[in-house]
Design a protein around this motif. Structure first.
Motif, PDB file in Angstrom:
ATOM      1  N   PRO A 125       0.805  -1.228   0.000  1.00 40.62           N
ATOM      2  CA  PRO A 125       0.000   0.000   0.000  1.00 40.62           C
ATOM      3  C   PRO A 125       0.837   1.277   0.000  1.00 40.62           C
ATOM      4  CG  PRO A 125      -0.868  -1.589   1.576  1.00 40.62           C
ATOM      5  CD  PRO A 125       0.459  -2.116   1.132  1.00 40.62           C
ATOM      6  N   GLN A 126       2.089   1.183   0.446  1.00 38.82           N
ATOM      7  CA  GLN A 126       2.963   2.358   0.425  1.00 38.82           C
ATOM      8  C   GLN A 126       3.520   2.625  -0.978  1.00 38.82           C
ATOM      9  OE1 GLN A 126       6.001   1.936   3.500  1.00 38.82           O
ATOM     10  NE2 GLN A 126       4.589   0.755   4.775  1.00 38.82           N
ATOM     11  N   ILE A 127       3.522   1.590  -1.822  1.00 37.28           N
ATOM     12  CA  ILE A 127       4.086   1.705  -3.163  1.00 37.28           C
ATOM     13  C   ILE A 127       3.048   2.162  -4.179  1.00 37.28           C
ATOM     14  CG2 ILE A 127       5.091   0.363  -5.061  1.00 37.28           C
ATOM     15  CD1 ILE A 127       6.533  -1.310  -2.979  1.00 37.28           C
ATOM     16  N   GLN A 128       1.787   1.765  -3.992  1.00 35.43           N
ATOM     17  CA  GLN A 128       0.753   2.099  -4.974  1.00 35.43           C
ATOM     18  C   GLN A 128       0.632   3.606  -5.231  1.00 35.43           C
ATOM     19  OE1 GLN A 128      -0.884  -0.297  -6.791  1.00 35.43           O
ATOM     20  NE2 GLN A 128      -1.530   1.467  -8.019  1.00 35.43           N
ATOM     21  N   PRO A 129       0.733   4.469  -4.200  1.00 37.63           N
ATOM     22  CA  PRO A 129       0.677   5.909  -4.485  1.00 37.63           C
ATOM     23  C   PRO A 129       1.797   6.389  -5.417  1.00 37.63           C
ATOM     24  CG  PRO A 129       0.277   5.512  -2.165  1.00 37.63           C
ATOM     25  CD  PRO A 129       0.706   4.205  -2.748  1.00 37.63           C
ATOM     26  N   LEU A 130       2.965   5.734  -5.372  1.00 38.21           N
ATOM     27  CA  LEU A 130       4.047   6.099  -6.295  1.00 38.21           C
ATOM     28  C   LEU A 130       3.636   5.819  -7.736  1.00 38.21           C
ATOM     29  CD1 LEU A 130       7.099   4.559  -4.378  1.00 38.21           C
ATOM     30  CD2 LEU A 130       6.430   6.970  -4.454  1.00 38.21           C
ATOM     31  N   LEU A 131       2.968   4.682  -7.944  1.00 38.52           N
ATOM     32  CA  LEU A 131       2.529   4.326  -9.287  1.00 38.52           C
ATOM     33  C   LEU A 131       1.397   5.238  -9.750  1.00 38.52           C
ATOM     34  CD1 LEU A 131       2.556   0.436  -8.854  1.00 38.52           C
ATOM     35  CD2 LEU A 131       4.303   1.877  -9.914  1.00 38.52           C
ATOM     36  N   THR A 132       0.530   5.627  -8.819  1.00 41.55           N
ATOM     37  CA  THR A 132      -0.548   6.564  -9.156  1.00 41.55           C
ATOM     38  C   THR A 132       0.032   7.915  -9.556  1.00 41.55           C
ATOM     39  OG1 THR A 132      -2.105   5.469  -7.663  1.00 41.55           O
ATOM     40  CG2 THR A 132      -2.582   7.754  -8.256  1.00 41.55           C
ATOM     41  N   GLN A 133       1.042   8.352  -8.823  1.00 45.11           N
ATOM     42  CA  GLN A 133       1.694   9.625  -9.152  1.00 45.11           C
ATOM     43  C   GLN A 133       2.346   9.562 -10.533  1.00 45.11           C
ATOM     44  OE1 GLN A 133       5.240  10.681  -6.911  1.00 45.11           O
ATOM     45  NE2 GLN A 133       4.573  12.809  -6.818  1.00 45.11           N
ATOM     46  N   PHE A 134       2.987   8.431 -10.842  1.00 46.16           N
ATOM     47  CA  PHE A 134       3.610   8.291 -12.156  1.00 46.16           C
ATOM     48  C   PHE A 134       2.550   8.292 -13.257  1.00 46.16           C
ATOM     49  CE2 PHE A 134       5.034   5.517 -15.642  1.00 46.16           C
ATOM     50  CZ  PHE A 134       6.121   6.262 -16.084  1.00 46.16           C
TER      51      PHE A 134
ATOM     52  N   ALA B  83     -10.353   6.860 -19.868  1.00 43.88           N
ATOM     53  CA  ALA B  83     -10.707   5.637 -19.141  1.00 43.88           C
ATOM     54  C   ALA B  83      -9.476   4.956 -18.569  1.00 43.88           C
ATOM     55  CB  ALA B  83     -11.448   4.680 -20.064  1.00 43.88           C
ATOM     56  N   LEU B  84      -8.351   5.023 -19.281  1.00 41.89           N
ATOM     57  CA  LEU B  84      -7.136   4.359 -18.816  1.00 41.89           C
ATOM     58  C   LEU B  84      -6.481   5.118 -17.670  1.00 41.89           C
ATOM     59  CD1 LEU B  84      -5.088   2.047 -19.207  1.00 41.89           C
ATOM     60  CD2 LEU B  84      -3.885   3.519 -20.822  1.00 41.89           C
ATOM     61  N   PHE B  85      -6.433   6.448 -17.775  1.00 39.31           N
ATOM     62  CA  PHE B  85      -5.712   7.242 -16.778  1.00 39.31           C
ATOM     63  C   PHE B  85      -6.619   7.859 -15.726  1.00 39.31           C
ATOM     64  CE2 PHE B  85      -2.657   7.166 -20.263  1.00 39.31           C
ATOM     65  CZ  PHE B  85      -1.488   6.889 -19.581  1.00 39.31           C
ATOM     66  N   GLY B  86      -7.912   7.927 -15.992  1.00 43.69           N
ATOM     67  CA  GLY B  86      -8.831   8.471 -15.009  1.00 43.69           C
ATOM     68  C   GLY B  86      -8.562   9.933 -14.710  1.00 43.69           C
ATOM     69  N   THR B  87      -8.994  10.368 -13.537  1.00 40.51           N
ATOM     70  CA  THR B  87      -8.735  11.727 -13.093  1.00 40.51           C
ATOM     71  C   THR B  87      -7.479  11.725 -12.231  1.00 40.51           C
ATOM     72  OG1 THR B  87     -10.158  11.389 -11.175  1.00 40.51           O
ATOM     73  CG2 THR B  87     -11.174  12.336 -13.141  1.00 40.51           C
ATOM     74  N   THR B  88      -6.910  12.880 -12.055  1.00 39.45           N
ATOM     75  CA  THR B  88      -5.685  12.980 -11.253  1.00 39.45           C
ATOM     76  C   THR B  88      -5.976  12.725  -9.782  1.00 39.45           C
ATOM     77  OG1 THR B  88      -6.016  15.369 -11.059  1.00 39.45           O
ATOM     78  CG2 THR B  88      -4.624  14.595 -12.870  1.00 39.45           C
ATOM     79  N   ASN B  89      -4.906  12.415  -9.056  1.00 40.67           N
ATOM     80  CA  ASN B  89      -4.957  12.212  -7.600  1.00 40.67           C
ATOM     81  C   ASN B  89      -5.824  11.022  -7.188  1.00 40.67           C
ATOM     82  OD1 ASN B  89      -3.352  14.559  -7.228  1.00 40.67           O
ATOM     83  ND2 ASN B  89      -5.185  15.835  -7.389  1.00 40.67           N
ATOM     84  N   GLY B  90      -5.870  10.016  -8.006  1.00 44.20           N
ATOM     85  CA  GLY B  90      -6.603   8.806  -7.642  1.00 44.20           C
ATOM     86  C   GLY B  90      -6.096   7.638  -8.456  1.00 44.20           C
ATOM     87  N   PRO B  91      -6.266   6.415  -7.941  1.00 36.58           N
ATOM     88  CA  PRO B  91      -5.815   5.236  -8.693  1.00 36.58           C
ATOM     89  C   PRO B  91      -6.479   5.176 -10.067  1.00 36.58           C
ATOM     90  CG  PRO B  91      -6.422   4.645  -6.447  1.00 36.58           C
ATOM     91  CD  PRO B  91      -6.880   6.056  -6.658  1.00 36.58           C
TER      92      PRO B  91
ATOM     93  N   SER C 299      -2.251   2.700 -13.349  1.00 37.39           N
ATOM     94  CA  SER C 299      -1.453   2.500 -12.139  1.00 37.39           C
ATOM     95  C   SER C 299      -1.794   1.173 -11.466  1.00 37.39           C
ATOM     96  CB  SER C 299      -1.657   3.659 -11.159  1.00 37.39           C
ATOM     97  OG  SER C 299      -2.994   3.718 -10.708  1.00 37.39           O
ATOM     98  N   ILE C 300      -3.056   0.766 -11.530  1.00 37.65           N
ATOM     99  CA  ILE C 300      -3.455  -0.516 -10.937  1.00 37.65           C
ATOM    100  C   ILE C 300      -2.809  -1.671 -11.691  1.00 37.65           C
ATOM    101  CG2 ILE C 300      -5.413  -2.065 -10.576  1.00 37.65           C
ATOM    102  CD1 ILE C 300      -7.080   0.473  -9.978  1.00 37.65           C
ATOM    103  N   GLN C 301      -2.742  -1.582 -13.026  1.00 39.76           N
ATOM    104  CA  GLN C 301      -2.072  -2.616 -13.823  1.00 39.76           C
ATOM    105  C   GLN C 301      -0.599  -2.725 -13.450  1.00 39.76           C
ATOM    106  OE1 GLN C 301      -2.882  -1.309 -17.821  1.00 39.76           O
ATOM    107  NE2 GLN C 301      -4.923  -2.250 -17.876  1.00 39.76           N
ATOM    108  N   MET C 302       0.055  -1.569 -13.277  1.00 39.48           N
ATOM    109  CA  MET C 302       1.468  -1.588 -12.885  1.00 39.48           C
ATOM    110  C   MET C 302       1.633  -2.190 -11.497  1.00 39.48           C
ATOM    111  SD  MET C 302       3.155   1.939 -14.375  1.00 39.48           S
ATOM    112  CE  MET C 302       2.069   3.019 -13.437  1.00 39.48           C
TER     113      MET C 302
END
Length: 273
Positions: free
Chosen positions: A64-73, A132-140, A144-147
């Motif tokens: 859970p600490q890593i997923q926000p990094l992928l969301t940010q990317f 649809a792939l990237f969604g809105t900012t500041n959220g999964p 990012s979920i695929q990564m």
């Protein structure tokens, strides 16, 4: 080859160059951020115990600490992509307008597109739109979920295979000593390389989706009753696109699908002038 076919080939090569330049600008910025993110992921993995199956529980706590990094990317990639795609549109419209000059005596009206419209109406080489792939900012996002799913699979597989934590970290991103400094290397088969390929495929699909859709948008008012499918014909042409090359329809919508029909597709539908 007829003069018409030569003109179509020339236009296709020009469009490939325009889309390729757009991809390059997006990927140049994205690669730097990707390295920053994967370095942080590597360090997070190294916080697990050196060996042992207990690491599966440690990974549950770390992930859970890593997923926000992928969301940010994912958010950054989207922010890099949309302005470049927006800049690609007038170049494609100009090329399409020039190509139609033999039949179009009045200048074709060129219409700019907002970034939101680009995201909503263009795909990334598959069925999903950019939005649809990237969604809105500041959220999964799906991206990012695929990564995150890919990373989770890689780490869990390493633990089950009883690889050391350092080996798993190296599988995420290899770091070597180069001129006395630790230097990250995106090795084939690594998680970083998997991410990089996903980025390149996504940007390539988005650039060509914009290119293809803007061609048809620019030509929509032409009084043409024959449209031809053009594919880049070489050793890399896929078995999906190869048989479509040269096929004609009374209008573009009568083709089975509109290009791009798969990731890294480089087909386009042109009016037969």
């Amino acid at each position: 080859m007829t003069e018409e076919e030569k003109r179509q080939e020339k236009l296709l090569l020009l469009l490939l160059a325009l889309a390729g330049a757009t991809e390059y600008q997006i990927n140049k910025r994205a690669r730097k951020r990707l390295l920053e993110v994967t370095i942080k992921i590597r360090r997070a993995i190294q916080r697990m115990s050196p060996t042992g199956n207990f690491r599966a529980f440690e990974w549950v706590r770390l992930r859970p600490q890593i997923q926000p990094l992928l969301t940010q990317f994912s958010d950054l990639l989207r922010s890099y992509m949309l302005p470049e795609l927006q800049g690609l549109i007038p170049e494609v419209q100009d090329a399409a307008s020039d190509y139609a000059q033999p039949l179009q005596f009045e200048p074709i009206e060129l219409r700019p597109k907002s970034q939101a419209e680009i995201a909503r109406t263009n795909t990334t080489g598959g069925k999903l739109t950019i939005a649809a792939l990237f969604g809105t900012t500041n959220g999964p996002s799906r991206f990012s979920i695929q990564m995150g799913t890919d990373l989770d699979r890689m780490v869990r597989t390493g633990i089950l295979q009883e690889k050391t934590t350092q080996e798993i970290a190296d599988k995420a991103l290899k770091v070597i000593q180069y001129r006395g400094k630790p230097t990250p290397v995106i090795e084939t088969g690594s998680y970083a390389n998997q991410m990089w390929n996903r980025v390149k495929n996504t940007t390539a699909g988005a650039a060509w989706s914009v290119t293809s859709s803007e061609l048809l948008e620019t030509w929509k008012d032409l009084e043409i009753d024959t449209w031809v499918w053009n594919a880049v014909m070489d050793s890399a042409t896929c078995p999906i696109c190869q048989p479509l090359h040269g096929q004609t329809r009374p209008e573009p919508s009568l083709f089975p699908r509109q290009p791009p029909i798969h990731p890294n597709c480089r087909c386009a539908v042109f009016p037969q002038l």
